[in-house]
Design a protein around this motif. Structure first.
Motif, short mmCIF file in Angstrom:
data_model
loop_
_atom_site.label_atom_id
_atom_site.label_comp_id
_atom_site.label_asym_id
_atom_site.label_seq_id
_atom_site.Cartn_x
_atom_site.Cartn_y
_atom_site.Cartn_z
N PRO A 6 0.82 -1.21 0.00
CA PRO A 6 0.00 0.00 0.00
C PRO A 6 0.85 1.26 0.00
O PRO A 6 0.44 2.28 -0.54
CB PRO A 6 -0.82 -0.11 1.28
N ASP A 10 0.20 4.31 -2.44
CA ASP A 10 -0.05 5.63 -1.86
C ASP A 10 0.92 6.66 -2.40
O ASP A 10 0.54 7.75 -2.82
CB ASP A 10 0.13 5.57 -0.33
N LEU A 14 -1.56 8.81 -4.58
CA LEU A 14 -2.23 9.83 -3.76
C LEU A 14 -1.92 11.27 -4.15
O LEU A 14 -2.77 12.14 -4.01
CB LEU A 14 -1.95 9.61 -2.27
N LEU A 17 -4.64 12.87 -6.21
CA LEU A 17 -6.03 12.91 -5.70
C LEU A 17 -6.75 14.17 -6.15
O LEU A 17 -7.90 14.13 -6.56
CB LEU A 17 -6.02 12.81 -4.17
N GLN A 39 -13.58 7.83 -5.07
CA GLN A 39 -13.35 6.69 -4.19
C GLN A 39 -13.36 5.39 -4.98
O GLN A 39 -12.49 4.53 -4.79
CB GLN A 39 -14.43 6.63 -3.11
N PHE A 42 -10.22 5.11 -7.12
CA PHE A 42 -9.02 4.75 -6.38
C PHE A 42 -9.01 3.28 -6.02
O PHE A 42 -7.97 2.62 -6.04
CB PHE A 42 -8.87 5.62 -5.13
N LEU A 43 -10.17 2.75 -5.69
CA LEU A 43 -10.25 1.32 -5.39
C LEU A 43 -9.86 0.50 -6.62
O LEU A 43 -9.10 -0.45 -6.53
CB LEU A 43 -11.66 0.95 -4.97
N PHE A 46 -6.23 0.74 -7.30
CA PHE A 46 -5.48 -0.10 -6.36
C PHE A 46 -5.53 -1.56 -6.79
O PHE A 46 -4.52 -2.27 -6.78
CB PHE A 46 -6.06 0.06 -4.96
N ARG B 27 -9.97 12.88 1.10
CA ARG B 27 -8.64 12.33 1.23
C ARG B 27 -8.62 11.26 2.33
O ARG B 27 -8.09 10.17 2.15
CB ARG B 27 -7.66 13.45 1.57
N GLN B 29 -11.16 9.60 3.56
CA GLN B 29 -11.96 8.44 3.19
C GLN B 29 -11.23 7.52 2.23
O GLN B 29 -11.26 6.30 2.37
CB GLN B 29 -13.27 8.90 2.53
N VAL B 30 -10.56 8.10 1.25
CA VAL B 30 -9.84 7.28 0.28
C VAL B 30 -8.75 6.47 0.99
O VAL B 30 -8.61 5.27 0.77
CB VAL B 30 -9.22 8.15 -0.84
N GLN B 31 -8.02 7.14 1.85
CA GLN B 31 -6.95 6.43 2.56
C GLN B 31 -7.50 5.32 3.44
O GLN B 31 -6.93 4.24 3.52
CB GLN B 31 -6.13 7.42 3.39
N ARG B 33 -10.27 3.66 2.98
CA ARG B 33 -10.74 2.54 2.17
C ARG B 33 -9.60 1.73 1.58
O ARG B 33 -9.69 0.52 1.44
CB ARG B 33 -11.64 3.06 1.05
N LEU B 34 -8.52 2.40 1.24
CA LEU B 34 -7.37 1.68 0.71
C LEU B 34 -6.80 0.76 1.78
O LEU B 34 -6.38 -0.36 1.52
CB LEU B 34 -6.30 2.64 0.22
N GLU B 37 -8.97 -2.17 2.09
CA GLU B 37 -8.77 -3.02 0.94
C GLU B 37 -7.49 -3.83 1.08
O GLU B 37 -7.43 -5.00 0.72
CB GLU B 37 -8.72 -2.14 -0.31
N THR B 38 -6.45 -3.18 1.60
CA THR B 38 -5.18 -3.89 1.81
C THR B 38 -5.38 -5.00 2.81
O THR B 38 -4.88 -6.11 2.63
CB THR B 38 -4.13 -2.94 2.40
N ARG B 40 -8.00 -6.58 3.46
CA ARG B 40 -8.76 -7.70 2.89
C ARG B 40 -7.90 -8.55 1.98
O ARG B 40 -8.05 -9.75 1.90
CB ARG B 40 -9.92 -7.16 2.06
N LYS B 41 -7.00 -7.88 1.24
CA LYS B 41 -6.26 -8.58 0.21
C LYS B 41 -5.11 -9.42 0.74
O LYS B 41 -4.87 -10.49 0.28
CB LYS B 41 -5.69 -7.59 -0.79
#
Lengths: 202, 231
Positions: A6, A10, A14, A17, A39, A42-43, A46, B27, B29-31, B33-34, B37-38, B40-41
């Motif tokens: 990550p 990032d 990022l 953004l 959002q 970005f998902l 990723f 900003r 929220q995105v962080q 969620r990432l 996601e990490t 989870r992965k």
């Protein structure tokens, strides 16, 4: 496996953004939609990061933003633009509904410091295909190549669309600046007028 | 930037005044969620490669639950962990959640005489509210939050573009470990999310400040607040 860390994502993505939000906001016209689009984009970025080749993260990310918006939001929310769009139209043909006075150049059209809002609104009225290339080229300062990549069109189309978009924007800005300048002269029911009634509004 | 009264449309397009910057809440929220996601992965580190052929998710889940219960039981059996690290995590979570929801403030005012009385009737104490805007930390508002099993007052300040949340609540007389009777020096820590935190005690109140600004500025902020409340 290191690629999926990550921190690397990032660090690479990022910083873009703001660019992602700017594009999403100009495409959708709505801050809440822009939030959602960014959002989701970005998902996706990723998840697809392994497929990223590596030299132009901003263009790669903005292409995802644009596609996310285009496939998900535009279809769902059915934001059909008022003006039907046809790429095959000869660039000099008039678009229906647009009084297109060609020949205006954004480099030459004067705008005042306090006319930012006016320009903002004028840009927002452009059909999205034109708005998109203006945002990518002028606001985001991308090369033609990158604009083509993000918008998914050939470079030649980028150039012709940009040229058209600039003229349309000039028209819209001038119209907003001049009030009813672009419309036909209205008959006013007042006694025979002096100079105030001149058709060129201020 | 030149201050011409006129520019061309082309210049206006390029000067950044039409550029829409991402709001801070996005900003965050995105962080977040990432991060989710990490989590989870990535496969659990204790889930060795010999599990791959089997049911990796179930295997990982079982191993995860197993590890969690182990950790949980360890926590129960050992000394209670220092309150401040649980509390620290609560503060971080509350701060981030407030940022994410874009509802960072209940009362939006830079006037301490508006913010302070707003808390009357909402909490059972009167938080000292100061406005060190002379030192570069203006007050921007306040909100009610819930930390350590009780409603607490949060004052929101700003350092340049960084929001700073200041949580203030009375110490528990019963639970204090003696040293907090007088003021204590601000203790600066950094959460692993990258937030800077400062904690200190003063006149029977506990103060926690949290921000994504760097620790240098948080320290200065803490000092400015301390000086302000000492009057």
């Amino acid at each position: 496996m290191a690629k999926h860390s990550p921190n690397r994502f990032d660090a690479v993505m990022l910083p873009h953004l703001d660019a992602a939000y700017n594009l999403a906001r100009w495409l959708s016209g709505s801050p809440t939609d822009a939030d959602d689009v960014v959002q989701e984009a970005f998902l996706r970025a990723f998840r697809f990061f392994d497929g990223y080749e590596g030299d132009n993260p901003r263009a790669w990310l903005l292409a995802i933003v644009r596609n996310t918006w285009f496939t998900e939001w535009r279809r769902q929310h059915n934001r059909a633009d008022a003006t039907p769009y046809d790429d095959s139209l000869n660039v000099d043909d008039q678009l229906p509904g647009w009084a297109d006075e060609s020949g205006e150049d954004p480099e030459k059209l004067a705008v005042r410091q306090d006319e930012t809002e006016l320009v903002h609104r004028a840009l927002a009225t452009l059909p999205v295909e034109y708005r998109e290339v203006i945002v990518l080229r002028e606001l985001e300062d991308m090369s033609y190549k990158d604009v083509a990549a993000v918008a998914g069109i050939p470079i030649g189309t980028v150039m012709s669309r940009l040229s058209r978009a600039r003229r349309l924007l000039c028209t819209a800005v001038r119209a907003a600046q001049g009030g009813s300048e672009q419309q036909a002269i209205r008959l006013v029911k007042t006694p025979p007028a002096g100079p105030e009634e001149s058709k060129r509004g201020n | 930037m030149e201050t011409k009264s006129n520019s061309s449309l082309a210049e206006k397009l390029r000067d950044g005044s039409l550029y829409e910057r991402a709001p801070e809440s996005l900003r965050v929220q995105v962080q977040a969620r990432l991060k989710a996601e990490t989590a989870r992965k990535s496969p659990s580190p204790w889930n060795g490669s010999w599990r791959m052929a089997g049911l990796p998710f179930v295997g990982g889940g079982i191993a995860g639950v197993g590890l969690c219960s182990l950790v949980f039981m360890t926590l129960l059996w050992t000394q209670p962990p220092p309150r401040s690290s649980d509390l620290q995590q609560e503060i971080v979570s509350s701060h981030v959640r407030a940022l994410m929801s874009a509802r960072t403030m209940d009362v939006l005012s830079s006037d301490q005489h508006t913010v302070k009385p707003w808390f009357n009737g909402r909490i059972d104490y009167a938080p000292p509210v100061v406005d060190p805007k002379a030192q570069g930390f203006p007050l921007v508002g306040g909100r009610l939050d819930y930390v350590d099993h009780r409603p607490v007052a949060v004052m929101i300040y700003q350092y340049l573009k960084h929001p700073i949340d200041l949580y203030v609540y009375p110490e528990d007389r019963g639970k204090s470990d003696g040293k907090s009777a007088l003021s204590s020096t601000p203790l600066i820590t950094q959460s692993d999310d990258g937030y800077s935190l400062v904690e200190w005690h003063q006149d029977g109140m506990v103060y926690w400040a949290i921000s994504d600004a760097s620790p240098v500025y948080i320290k200065r902020f803490a000092e400015a607040i301390k000086a302000g409340t000492r009057q």
